[in-house]
Write a protein that holds these residues in place. Sequence first.
Motif, short mmCIF file in Angstrom:
data_model
loop_
_atom_site.label_atom_id
_atom_site.label_comp_id
_atom_site.label_asym_id
_atom_site.label_seq_id
_atom_site.Cartn_x
_atom_site.Cartn_y
_atom_site.Cartn_z
N MET A 1 -4.36 -9.57 2.05
CA MET A 1 -2.95 -9.16 2.11
C MET A 1 -2.86 -7.78 2.73
O MET A 1 -3.54 -6.85 2.30
N THR A 2 -2.04 -7.62 3.77
CA THR A 2 -1.95 -6.34 4.46
C THR A 2 -0.56 -5.71 4.39
O THR A 2 -0.45 -4.50 4.37
N GLU A 3 0.48 -6.52 4.37
CA GLU A 3 1.83 -5.97 4.31
C GLU A 3 2.14 -5.51 2.89
O GLU A 3 1.75 -6.14 1.92
N PRO A 4 2.87 -4.38 2.74
CA PRO A 4 3.26 -3.93 1.40
C PRO A 4 4.10 -4.99 0.68
O PRO A 4 4.89 -5.71 1.31
N VAL A 5 3.91 -5.08 -0.63
CA VAL A 5 4.69 -5.98 -1.47
C VAL A 5 5.51 -5.14 -2.43
O VAL A 5 4.96 -4.40 -3.25
N VAL A 6 6.83 -5.23 -2.32
CA VAL A 6 7.73 -4.43 -3.13
C VAL A 6 8.56 -5.36 -4.01
O VAL A 6 9.26 -6.24 -3.52
N THR B 1 6.40 6.31 3.38
CA THR B 1 5.35 5.68 4.17
C THR B 1 4.46 4.85 3.25
O THR B 1 3.88 5.38 2.30
N LEU B 2 4.36 3.56 3.55
CA LEU B 2 3.58 2.65 2.72
C LEU B 2 2.42 2.11 3.55
O LEU B 2 2.61 1.53 4.61
N GLY B 3 1.20 2.28 3.04
CA GLY B 3 0.03 1.79 3.74
C GLY B 3 -0.15 0.29 3.60
O GLY B 3 0.63 -0.41 2.94
N ARG B 4 -1.21 -0.21 4.21
CA ARG B 4 -1.52 -1.64 4.15
C ARG B 4 -1.91 -2.03 2.72
O ARG B 4 -2.65 -1.32 2.04
N GLY B 5 -1.39 -3.16 2.28
CA GLY B 5 -1.76 -3.68 0.98
C GLY B 5 -1.15 -2.98 -0.21
O GLY B 5 -1.55 -3.21 -1.35
N VAL B 6 -0.18 -2.09 0.00
CA VAL B 6 0.49 -1.40 -1.10
C VAL B 6 1.25 -2.40 -1.95
O VAL B 6 1.90 -3.32 -1.42
N ARG B 7 1.21 -2.23 -3.26
CA ARG B 7 1.97 -3.06 -4.19
C ARG B 7 2.81 -2.17 -5.09
O ARG B 7 2.29 -1.28 -5.76
N ILE B 8 4.12 -2.42 -5.08
CA ILE B 8 5.05 -1.62 -5.87
C ILE B 8 5.72 -2.55 -6.88
O ILE B 8 6.47 -3.45 -6.52
#
Length: 270
Positions: A1-6, A17-24
């Motif tokens: 998984m590379t796109e941030p998940v919010v 700024t959200l990096g690759r694989g960020v999970r919020i």
Amino acid sequence: MTEPVVHPTAIVAEGATLGRGVRIGPYSMVGKNVVLGDNVELVSHAVIDGNTTIGAGSRIFPFASIGHEPQDLKYHGENSRLEIGERCTIREAVTINPGTEGGGMLTKVGNDCLIMANAHVAHDAIIGNNVVMANYVGIAGHVHVGDNVIFGGTCVIHQFTRIGSHAFIGAQSMVDGDVIPYGMAVGNRAVLTGLNLVGLKRRKFDREAIHRLRAAYRQIFASEGTLRERVEDAAALFKDDALVQDVVQFIADGGDRPILLPKNGHESDR
């Protein structure tokens, strides 16, 4: 998984700024000047604000408040920063504040740190790598902490204090003086109780190096002469020993707080 998940209930301000694989996670908030490195996770209900950078792989747990303005009456809105390193674990209800104009404008936490629930890191503190803070630890403003330091639960560190690398601070201690590298401090008010021998052995320091460090410790905190004289003698006697020179340099550098001493000024190490 590379796109941030919010999560749909989270709020991420425009400009963050959200990096690759960020999970919020649920109900978290991220301010407009925040930078979250790759694979950072906000588990839920975490609030990150200010000019804050979180390093890759760090995890922040519920109700942590990271990057909000310092608890310092001298702060007047200056554009100060907070930097948290990679692979840090920041547990529930931790608070970490950015720097101030009077302290260099930066609070910094190194890599691979574990900051347990309800701990606090105040403005302009500089925390090294691989530091462990147990629950309810309070780090006051302008404190400098070296690498591989361990803080027991509910201990408090006075502002402008230095804690040397590989030191151990016992639970419920109130530390108002500088703790030498490899030292161990316990009590209210804390005193130097010896060397962190358990930590040195666990980190596989050379046995002979530990013996030399113990000998130097006894010499530095002996009863004869002044502390300066004893430090100078140890520096000459152990001039080729890296661990002893770490201690000697730490004392020579000085700081705003006095060096923490053994209870009687010359206790042997444990």
